[in-house]
Write an enzyme that holds these catalytic residues in place. Structure first.
Site, PDB file in Angstrom:
ATOM      1  N   HIS A 100       0.866  -1.185   0.000  1.00  0.00           N
ATOM      2  CA  HIS A 100       0.000   0.000   0.000  1.00  0.00           C
ATOM      3  C   HIS A 100       0.904   1.236   0.000  1.00  0.00           C
ATOM      4  CE1 HIS A 100      -3.839  -1.794   2.109  1.00  0.00           C
ATOM      5  NE2 HIS A 100      -4.098  -1.566   0.838  1.00  0.00           N
ATOM      6  N   CYS A 150      -2.432   2.948   9.250  1.00  0.00           N
ATOM      7  CA  CYS A 150      -3.456   2.006   8.780  1.00  0.00           C
ATOM      8  C   CYS A 150      -4.683   2.009   9.687  1.00  0.00           C
ATOM      9  CB  CYS A 150      -2.915   0.577   8.746  1.00  0.00           C
ATOM     10  SG  CYS A 150      -1.530   0.319   7.660  1.00  0.00           S
TER      11      CYS A 150
END
Ligand code: ARG
Length: 292
Positions: A191, A285
């Site tokens: 990511h 996150c």
């Protein structure tokens, strides 16, 4: 620091003057975050190289570390909203993956891995129940702030492992902001938010090796003054950090990165997030920023 060098052995150097550049004063702005407690956190499937379903997970410890992260934000003056965790969705703690909010416009998520697909609708409903009249759900795979980061000027958008490049164009259309696509090439940094974070307007920190050569050139062109992270910074998910413009909340292992941001006038704030790292996640996150 400049010192004269014509000294005999054992002589004390004479310091002529401190020429180190003075870092600007960094001013924090109050943020609003959405988080989800890891009450049902486990690692029972593997969708990134960090996840080993055979390793033991201490859910209680994950909750403690997450609570400390939430309290850190609150201590820094930020507002934290909490969404109810859902049994059977162990990755729901990674709230960043479920929405991208810029100027009050909400773009939802569409997960790549089947196990995470249902998370998107829980977040969609949270936004609707909390005063957002419209939540646009993407057509293409879109892992939200996992792969999108707002710099104040551009929406940096990662692709390569999760978010479909077609979702970048969708985000530009829905949010009405210029999108800059970046290609990720190292599966450990699957990511964008584990390879780059925004420190302040027009200033980012990133790990160059996580990006394709072309994307590295884009980053060097856009951010010639960027903080360049080391392999060790990246390997503890140090780049999964959250800045409010002054305070930089980052994993306790990211010591070099902390020094590098301190040299630029930021204040590192360490958190221990070791249990969630077993799923490939860190502070960022767990944190969806709501920009109204
Ligand atoms: N186990 C999760 C996954 O692989 C971790 C997500 C981390 N979130 C993030 N914003 N990088 O999808």
């Amino acid at each position: 620091m400049t010192s004269v060098s014509l000294l005999g052995p054992g002589d004390e150097p004479i310091v002529l003057g401190d020429t180190a550049p003075v870092a600007p004063v960094r001013v924090p702005t109050t943020r609003r975050y959405l988080m989800c407690p890891p009450e049902h956190f486990t690692v029972e499937y593997s969708i990134n190289p960090w996840m080993d379903p055979t390793q033991p997970i201490d859910t209680g410890l994950a909750v403690e570390q997450w609570t400390a992260l939430k309290e850190t934000y609150e201590r820094l003056g930020h507002r934290v909203d909490v969404i109810e965790p859902v049994p059977g969705l162990p990755d729901m703690v990674f709230a960043a993956n479920s929405g991208t909010v810029v100027d009050g416009r909400v773009l939802g998520a569409r997960f790549r891995a089947e196990q995470r697909v249902p998370e998107a609708d829980h977040f969609r409903r949270w936004f609707l129940a909390n005063g957002y009249g419209e939540v646009v759900m993407p057509e293409r795979t879109n892992e939200a702030e996992g792969d999108f980061t707002w710099t104040g000027k551009h929406l940096l958008a990662g692709t390569g492992f999760r978010t479909d490049p077609a979702a970048h164009a969708e985000a530009q259309e829905v949010l009405g902001v210029p999108v800059v696509s970046l290609r990720l090439v190292d599966p450990r940094y699957y990511h964008l938010d584990v390879a780059l974070f925004v420190l302040a307007d027009d200033l980012v920190a990133y790990y160059p090796d996580a990006f394709s050569p072309g994307s590295r050139r884009v980053l060097a062109r856009l951010y010639p003054d960027a903080v360049v992270a080391t392999a060790a910074d990246a390997a503890c998910l140090g780049l999964n950090a959250v800045s409010d413009g002054r305070h930089v909340v980052l994993p306790v292992e990211a010591v070099h990165l902390a020094e590098a941001v301190a040299d630029r006038g930021f204040e590192p704030v360490f958190v221990d997030i070791s249990e969630l790292r077993k799923s490939g996640g860190g502070p960022k996150c767990c944190t969806l920023e709501i920009r109204d």
